[in-house]
Design a protein around this motif. Structure first.
Motif: not given
Length: 139
Positions: A1-13, A29-41
């Motif tokens: 079992m582990r923990y996850l940390g998230l830093d949300l931006g407008t185009k990256t997570l 990792k850093v997840i890249h997505f189209k501006s405000e496409d949070y469903d992808t993230a």
């Protein structure tokens, strides 16, 4: 079992993860997505939660310096609401004021080029957010 940390931006997570003992946080990792496409993230976060057997998530809440909520805070709160519908684990909001500034200072002290810093700064900020949760739980 582990923990996850998230830093949300407008185009990256930025995404950070603990080791199995939950004592060391590191950038995943850093997840890249189209501006405000949070469903992808969100989709990628759900996959990470399942793959790494995550039991708790620390999500950065970017408050204003006067402790009020602004647009960025609302973005994180909406993301949390959506994520809670997809995973059945606690999502803890962590005050992340100045976490990106701290991440930038860490990378500058490491003498990292601007180009390299830009690629990983969100991951390092996620790591700082996750370390904040770890420290809170130690106390």
């Amino acid at each position: 079992m582990r923990y996850l940390g998230l830093d949300l931006g407008t185009k990256t997570l930025g995404v950070a993860i603990t080791d199995k003992t939950k004592t060391i946080a590191s950038v995943l990792k850093v997840i890249h997505f189209k501006s405000e496409d949070y469903d992808t993230a969100l989709k990628e976060v759900v996959e990470i939660v399942q793959s790494y057997n995550i039991e708790k998530i620390a999500l950065g809440l970017p408050k204003n310096m006067n402790n009020s909520y602004g647009f960025a805070s609302e973005r994180s709160l909406k993301f949390k609401d959506k994520l809670e519908k997809l995973v059945n684990i606690p999502i803890i909001l962590i005050d992340e004021r100045l976490s990106t500034v701290e991440a930038e200072n860490i990378l500058l002290n490491a003498d990292m080029s601007r180009e390299k810093r830009k690629k990983i700064i969100d991951g390092v900020a996620a790591e700082i957010i996750l370390e904040t949760l770890i420290k809170k739980e130690e106390n």
